[in-house]
Motif scaffolding. Structure first.
Motif: not given
Length: 96
Positions: A32-42, A52-63, A86-91
Motif C-alpha cells: 500500500l506504498s506511495e498512496n495518500a493515506l494519512w490515517q487508517l481508521p478503525a 489471516p495469511q498476511l505476512e508483509t504489509l508495506d505502508l511506506s511512502g504515505n502521509q 512504515l518508512s517515509d511517513n510522518k509518524l
C-alpha cells in the motif's frame, strides 16, 4: 476470484482501503506504498485483520501521522505478520 491472490499492489493515490480487500483471504503480501493515506481508521484495520495469511504489509511512502492504540492493537490479530514497513511517513511516535 480475489480469494486466491497471494500478492497485491495497490499503489496509486488511494485515500482509504477498499472494503473488498477482506475477500483476499490468501493474501500474503500487501503493498500500500506511495498512496495518500494519512490515517487508517478503525474500519481499515478491521479489513486488514480479515487477512489471516498476511505476512508483509508495506505502508511506506504515505502521509500517516499517527496510529491509534486500538488500531495498533489490531495488528496483533495478524498472527503471521512478519514485516511491517512504515518508512517515509510522518509518524512521530508509535503507540506503547
Amino acid at each position: 476470484d480475489l480469494s486466491t491472490l497471494d500478492t497485491l499492489y495497490l499503489i496509486y493515490d488511494m485515500h482509504f482501503l477498499p472494503t473488498g480487500l477482506s475477500q483476499c483471504t490468501q493474501l500474503k503480501t500487501l503493498f500500500l506504498s506511495e498512496n495518500a493515506l494519512w490515517q487508517l481508521p478503525a474500519e481499515s484495520w478491521l479489513v486488514l485483520t480479515k487477512l489471516p495469511q498476511l505476512e508483509t504489509l508495506d505502508l511506506s511512502g504515505n502521509q500517516l501521522w499517527c496510529l491509534a492504540a486500538e488500531s495498533w492493537h489490531s495488528l496483533t490479530k495478524l498472527a503471521r505478520l512478519r514485516h511491517l514497513v512504515l518508512s517515509d511517513n510522518k509518524l512521530a511516535q508509535l503507540p506503547p
